[in-house]
Write a protein that holds these residues in place. Structure first.
Motif, PDB file in Angstrom:
ATOM      1  N   GLU A 168      73.466  69.323  37.615  1.00 43.00           N
ATOM      2  CA  GLU A 168      73.276  67.908  37.940  1.00 43.00           C
ATOM      3  C   GLU A 168      72.220  67.742  39.035  1.00 43.00           C
ATOM      4  N   GLU A 169      72.198  68.676  39.981  1.00 42.31           N
ATOM      5  CA  GLU A 169      71.216  68.643  41.057  1.00 42.31           C
ATOM      6  C   GLU A 169      69.805  68.842  40.504  1.00 42.31           C
ATOM      7  N   GLN A 213      64.159  64.366  37.450  1.00 43.37           N
ATOM      8  CA  GLN A 213      63.909  62.940  37.261  1.00 43.37           C
ATOM      9  C   GLN A 213      62.960  62.413  38.333  1.00 43.37           C
ATOM     10  N   ALA A 214      63.163  62.853  39.567  1.00 45.03           N
ATOM     11  CA  ALA A 214      62.280  62.426  40.658  1.00 45.03           C
ATOM     12  C   ALA A 214      60.903  63.060  40.553  1.00 45.03           C
ATOM     13  N   LEU A 215      60.825  64.220  39.917  1.00 46.25           N
ATOM     14  CA  LEU A 215      59.581  64.983  39.833  1.00 46.25           C
ATOM     15  C   LEU A 215      58.632  64.445  38.770  1.00 46.25           C
ATOM     16  N   ARG A 216      59.177  63.891  37.710  1.00 53.77           N
ATOM     17  CA  ARG A 216      58.339  63.507  36.555  1.00 53.77           C
ATOM     18  C   ARG A 216      57.166  62.609  36.916  1.00 53.77           C
ATOM     19  N   PRO A 217      57.365  61.496  37.647  1.00 52.62           N
ATOM     20  CA  PRO A 217      56.192  60.657  37.968  1.00 52.62           C
ATOM     21  C   PRO A 217      55.162  61.359  38.834  1.00 52.62           C
ATOM     22  N   LYS A 218      55.599  62.322  39.668  1.00 48.08           N
ATOM     23  CA  LYS A 218      54.662  63.057  40.504  1.00 48.08           C
ATOM     24  C   LYS A 218      53.824  64.026  39.663  1.00 48.08           C
ATOM     25  N   MET A 234      69.583  80.572  29.622  1.00 48.75           N
ATOM     26  CA  MET A 234      69.757  80.127  31.012  1.00 48.75           C
ATOM     27  C   MET A 234      70.172  78.669  31.025  1.00 48.75           C
ATOM     28  N   ARG A 235      71.081  78.371  31.936  1.00 44.30           N
ATOM     29  CA  ARG A 235      71.436  76.966  32.122  1.00 44.30           C
ATOM     30  C   ARG A 235      70.458  76.328  33.092  1.00 44.30           C
ATOM     31  N   GLN A 236      70.405  75.023  33.058  1.00 38.16           N
ATOM     32  CA  GLN A 236      69.540  74.258  33.955  1.00 38.16           C
ATOM     33  C   GLN A 236      69.860  74.604  35.409  1.00 38.16           C
ATOM     34  N   GLY A 237      68.824  75.018  36.159  1.00 37.05           N
ATOM     35  CA  GLY A 237      68.993  75.324  37.570  1.00 37.05           C
ATOM     36  C   GLY A 237      69.082  76.797  37.901  1.00 37.05           C
ATOM     37  N   GLN A 238      69.047  77.676  36.893  1.00 32.26           N
ATOM     38  CA  GLN A 238      69.056  79.110  37.138  1.00 32.26           C
ATOM     39  C   GLN A 238      67.629  79.656  37.130  1.00 32.26           C
ATOM     40  N   PHE A 239      67.456  80.873  37.707  1.00 27.18           N
ATOM     41  CA  PHE A 239      66.153  81.534  37.660  1.00 27.18           C
ATOM     42  C   PHE A 239      66.338  83.007  37.342  1.00 27.18           C
ATOM     43  N   ILE A 240      65.265  83.608  36.839  1.00 27.16           N
ATOM     44  CA  ILE A 240      65.251  85.028  36.507  1.00 27.16           C
ATOM     45  C   ILE A 240      63.967  85.640  37.052  1.00 27.16           C
ATOM     46  N   ILE A 241      64.019  86.913  37.421  1.00 25.92           N
ATOM     47  CA  ILE A 241      62.896  87.613  38.049  1.00 25.92           C
ATOM     48  C   ILE A 241      62.437  88.730  37.118  1.00 25.92           C
ATOM     49  N   ALA A 244      64.681  77.685  35.149  1.00 22.62           N
ATOM     50  CA  ALA A 244      64.986  76.743  34.065  1.00 22.62           C
ATOM     51  C   ALA A 244      65.173  75.348  34.660  1.00 22.62           C
ATOM     52  N   PHE A 245      64.162  74.511  34.529  1.00 20.29           N
ATOM     53  CA  PHE A 245      64.275  73.130  34.999  1.00 20.29           C
ATOM     54  C   PHE A 245      65.102  72.294  34.014  1.00 20.29           C
TER      55      PHE A 245
END
Length: 320
Positions: free
Chosen positions: A33-34, A40-45, A226-233, A152-153
């Motif tokens: 959710e975060e 959502q806030a990032l899209r217009p930028k 990956m679920r939304q909000g995870q990262f992999i290296i 994963a955004f």
């Protein structure tokens, strides 16, 4: 912004796993959710490229440009993201105490898009218009490539086009980056390999194969759901690809990759411009971001991002 704490350093077991497989994760960074709220806030930028360092980059046939590169240099959330200790502590436990982020990229995959073809990247000269290496490790280095942190955004399922890795394949290069790939926008979403719709953003990566008769052993491939909000290296020299977006949902898959190096590596040492994927842009406004430790070499250009979007030259992590 420089990471001081080491709360997220990889354990000895995790490091052994990383060196064996060439990747590790996924790790949790944001709650779903975060991340959705950040996106959502990032899209217009993202749409507003006036402050993007390559916002004025030209296109070829109107197909693409480089405005999705290095947006951490003009968007506060992305500047904070690449310096998160959850990421940087783990990266510096692999690369050593002194690290930089030299590039970030967005990787969108829309419903119906082809998968990304199998590939490896060592010095990133393969798609550069100048054919010069974009990164140069010291001569006595044991390896090359860069550490990629892919976040994963959005959700990244098999049907939505998640990453695929071939574990252990980072130890030898199957491609010769001194060879030339021909850019052809007509190839986008119009290629098939081994019965799978795969391409490489207008290139045919097979042109770089050292052995034209070789093909990757896809029976060893592992899908990285990956679920939304995870990262992999992972190492950029790891054989990696992605599934096609099957179009079973109207949601895009969006990944964001930050690329990290030790400060001993030279970044763009022979180039003053980028020319790749059908676009071109000057490197005049480019700068690396120091993510941990210090720069003891002085052969790279650094910038510091601030909450006001200003960028200053820095030396040893301190604004000059």
């Amino acid at each position: 912004m420089v990471s001081e704490g080491k709360a997220f350093t990889l354990s000895d077991e995790e490091l052994a796993q990383f060196h064996r497989n060439g990747y590790i994760g996924p790790f949790d960074l944001y709650e779903a959710e975060e991340m959705a709220a950040h996106l959502q806030a990032l899209r217009p930028k993202l749409i507003n490229t006036k402050k993007a360092v390559y916002g004025g980059g030209k296109t070829v046939s109107g197909v693409t440009n480089l405005s999705n590169y290095d947006r951490h240099l003009d968007i506060d959330f992305l500047a904070e993201h690449i310096t998160r200790p959850e990421i940087v502590d783990r990266v510096s436990s692999i690369l050593g105490p002194d690290t930089l982020c030299w590039r970030s990229e967005f990787f969108p995959k829309y419903p119906g898009d082809e998968g990304t073809d199998w590939h490896q990247a060592d010095n990133f000269s393969n798609v550069a218009g100048s054919k010069h290496p974009q990164i140069v490790w010291p001569e006595d280095a044991d390896f090359g490539g860069t550490i990629t942190v892919w976040t994963a955004f959005t959700d990244a399922s098999i049907d939505m086009g998640c990453l695929q890795f071939i574990p252990g394949s980072h130890k030898s290069m199957n491609y010769d980056e001194s060879k030339v790939m021909d850019y052809n926008p007509d190839l986008i979403n119009n290629q098939e390999k081994s019965g799978v719709r795969r391409g490489f953003f207008g290139y045919d990566y097979r042109q770089l194969q050292k052995d034209p008769n070789w093909s990757p052993d896809e029976s060893k491939a592992v899908s990285q759901v990956m679920r939304q909000g995870q990262f992999i290296i992972f190492w950029s020299t790891l054989m990696h690809a992605s599934h096609p977006h099957a179009g079973k949902t109207d949601q895009m898959r969006l990944g964001f990759a930050g690329r990290y190096l030790p400060t001993s590596v030279r970044v763009y040492p022979h180039s003053d411009a980028l020319a790749e994927f059908g676009g071109a842009a000057s490197l005049e406004k480019f700068g690396n971001v120091l993510t941990s430790g210090r720069d003891n070499f002085g052969h790279n250009r650094f910038v510091q991002t601030t909450v006001n979007g200003y960028r200053f030259p820095v030396r040893d992590g301190v604004p000059a």
